[in-house]
Scaffold this active site. Structure first.
Site, PDB file in Angstrom:
ATOM      1  CG  ASN A 188      -1.605   1.397   1.253  1.00  0.00           C
ATOM      2  OD1 ASN A 188      -1.768   2.091   0.432  1.00  0.00           O
ATOM      3  ND2 ASN A 188      -2.564   0.938   2.590  1.00  0.00           N
ATOM      4  CG  ASP A 189       1.749   3.034   3.584  1.00  0.00           C
ATOM      5  OD1 ASP A 189       0.742   3.563   3.473  1.00  0.00           O
ATOM      6  OD2 ASP A 189       2.205   2.257   4.520  1.00  0.00           O
ATOM      7  CB  VAL A 190       5.987   0.478  -1.043  1.00  0.00           C
ATOM      8  CG1 VAL A 190       6.264   0.346  -0.058  1.00  0.00           C
ATOM      9  CG2 VAL A 190       4.856  -0.464  -1.811  1.00  0.00           C
TER      10      VAL A 190
END
Lengths: 464, 102
Positions: free
Chosen positions: A393-395
């Protein structure tokens, strides 16, 4: 065996350890490297037996304890699932730390056995080295135990912070130096125990404020500490193999920490001081309004991929949690049969430790030449038809590039958004580890697949 | 004036840090996990200290306080050595299989 001869053998085992690490520069040479490491270890242990030359009853007990540890270690090595590697490594670090502490205690109580002078009158240099080894070992031990508990989920991954934390830590660190100074000038055994106690305490306090998302840095850092502890003991024992190994491991861990920090665009001190938790709440409370999301099912996803000519897979820790790596590889096999080019893109901080994702994919029989690092593959997203984001997600969050307010601003990301279409396998819209909303969910060309990663992947394969 | 042997050990230490620096940068990122497990195993060469400590007890008294710590340390380090090398071996084996598959 003469001291000179054994020193030469220790040097040889040190060189073999260097070759063990050197072998890891490519998967082809890595197994040979591991073999060098094993030979180095066998040499070091054999030489130690020969140089002590005391084959009395004690010798038998040494073998027994060696065997007990060896059996436990071998059992763990064969049983451990690959998803649990971070916990395993954290656990192993704690053992190195504790072993260093115990050797230091033993040397402090019986310095004659190590040629360090006599009890209460230990050579100053040796005592300083011993204290450093013991203190760093103790920090490694308690820090690794906390990291282990956090990774296992026994302890919450949330950062634990309290008022006055940093001054307290600073105070303890200074007192470690002060105690070491007085220990060396008075040779008091009480001070030695106090030194150990406060070192255990600081290891514990240093790791509790660090959040679960920063575990890759913590593990690498503890890796480094365990090396410095070994080196400290190596100086005490005047043992070249230990000094060389300690230095190798110490710098290895430091480099890995650096790579992990860079992968998150955070400074090392920022991670250590545990600043991430504070920004978390702010960010997640900001983006609560409902935005339209396109969601689809396995059929839609299969349709999109069937008509693609190239697909890039972006795996994250969620894939490991769902144990979806094997299902994923089956899906990829089916895609490849349809002449679709498939590659994997791995972010440096995907997973819970450096290189974790690569191992999980390797376990699922994904050929390593299909797996690419961020810098190698990032330009390919613009030419790819479909990006299949599974458990990451965050990446992939474009806010890292566009939103200076975002806590992850400046973090290198995989340019998933540049793909013609993006498939996001996720259980819900909930934000990722960093606690921030991902704008990618609401983009025109994004299709959300709300399901368990493993089930969804299996269903897509059926529909292909 | 003679040079203190400590200086020689310090030289080895410093040079080894540099060797470590260059060797580890050349490790391919996909093998970073095996790197950690193998560094774990080799740092347990601290077992040599534990063995000396364990053997230090005399034959009348195999287990005194000092040697007992040594014996425990032997077990701890052995867990790491066997566990570390074997788990690394297991991981590296997985990097091989696929090469054959192709």
């Amino acid at each position: 065996m003469s001291a000179n001869l054994s020193a030469i053998f220790y040097l040889i085992s040190g060189v073999l350890f260097i070759l063990a690490l050197r072998g890891l520069s490519s998967p082809e040479t890595s197994r040979q490297g591991n073999l060098f490491g094993i030979i180095g270890m066998v040499i070091a242990i054999t030489v130690t037996f020969l140089s002590v030359g005391n084959f009395s009853t004690g010798f038998i007990y040494v073998l027994i304890f060696l065997l007990i540890g060896g059996l436990i270690g071998a059992f763990i090595a064969y049983k451990i699932p690959m998803t649990a590697m971070p916990e395993l490594v954290a656990g192993f670090h704690s053992l190195v730390g504790l072993a260093a502490v115990f050797v230091a205690i033993s040397a402090f109580l019986n310095p004659e056995a190590f040629n360090l002078g006599s009890s209460g009158n230990i050579k100053l240099g040796s005592l300083i080295e011993m204290s450093i080894g013991a203190a760093v070992g103790a920090i490694t031990f308690s820090g690794s135990v906390i990291a282990f508990l956090k990774l296992q989920g026994i302890m919450s991954g949330a950062p634990i912070t309290f008022k006055g934390q940093h001054p307290l830590n600073a105070l303890i660190l200074i007192s470690i130096l002060v105690v070491t100074y007085f220990l060396c000038s008075t040779q008091s055994s009480n001070l030695f125990w106090i030194l150990l106690a406060i070192s255990f305490l600081i290891g514990f306090l240093l790791i509790i404020p660090i959040g679960g998302a920063d575990m890759p840095v913590v593990i690498s850092m503890l890796n480094s500490y365990s090396g410095w502890a070994a080196a400290g003991i190596g100086f005490t024992l005047e043992n070249t193999a230990l000094i060389i190994t300690g230095a190798l491991v110490g710098s290895s861990g430091a480099i890995l920490s650096y790579i992990m920090c860079k992968g998150m665009n955070r400074s090392f001190f920022n991670v250590i001081l545990g600043g991430f938790g504070a920004t978390e709440q702010l960010a997640s409370s900001g983006g609560k309004e409902q935005k339209p999301v396109k969601s689809g099912n396995a059929e839609d996803a299969a349709f999109l991929m069937k008509n693609a000519s190239s697909v890039i897979i972006v795996p994250g820790y969620g894939m490991a949690v769902a144990q979806a790596q094997h299902a994923l590889r089956e899906m990829v096999d089916t895609l490849k049969k349809n002449d679709i080019k498939v590659t994997y893109a791995i972010h440096p901080v995907a997973g819970r430790m450096p290189g974790h994702m690569n191992v999980l994919l390797a376990e699922a029989n994904v050929p390593y030449d299909e797996v690419f690092e961020l810098e190698e593959i990032n330009n390919d997203f613009a030419n790819a038809d479909v990006a299949f984001v599974i458990g990451a997600n965050d990446v992939t969050n474009p806010a890292a590039k566009t939103d200076p307010q975002s806590p992850i601003y400046g973090m290198p990301i995989l340019d998933v958004e540049k793909c013609k279409s993006v498939l996001f396998v996720k259980r819900s819209l909930s934000p990722g580890y960093a606690g921030i909303d991902n704008n990618l969910f609401y983009k025109e060309n994004t299709l959300m697949l709300f399901a368990d990663a493993k089930k969804m992947t299996e269903e897509i394969t059926k529909n292909l | 004036m003679e040079i203190d042997p400590f200086i020689f050990r310090l030289s080895i230490f410093i040079l080894s840090i540099f060797i470590g620096y260059y060797v580890v940068w050349s490790v391919t990122p996909s093998l970073h996990t095996p790197l950690m497990s193998v560094t774990n195993a080799i740092s347990s060469v601290i077992i040599v200290g534990a063995i000396i400590a364990g053997l230090a007890g005399n034959s009348n008294e195999v287990f005194n306080i000092s040697s007992t710590f040594g014996f425990i340390a032997i077990s701890l380090a052995a867990i790491n050595i066997f566990g570390g090398f074997l788990v690394t071996q297991r991981m590296l084996q997985m990097y091989k299989k696929k090469k054959k598959d192709k």
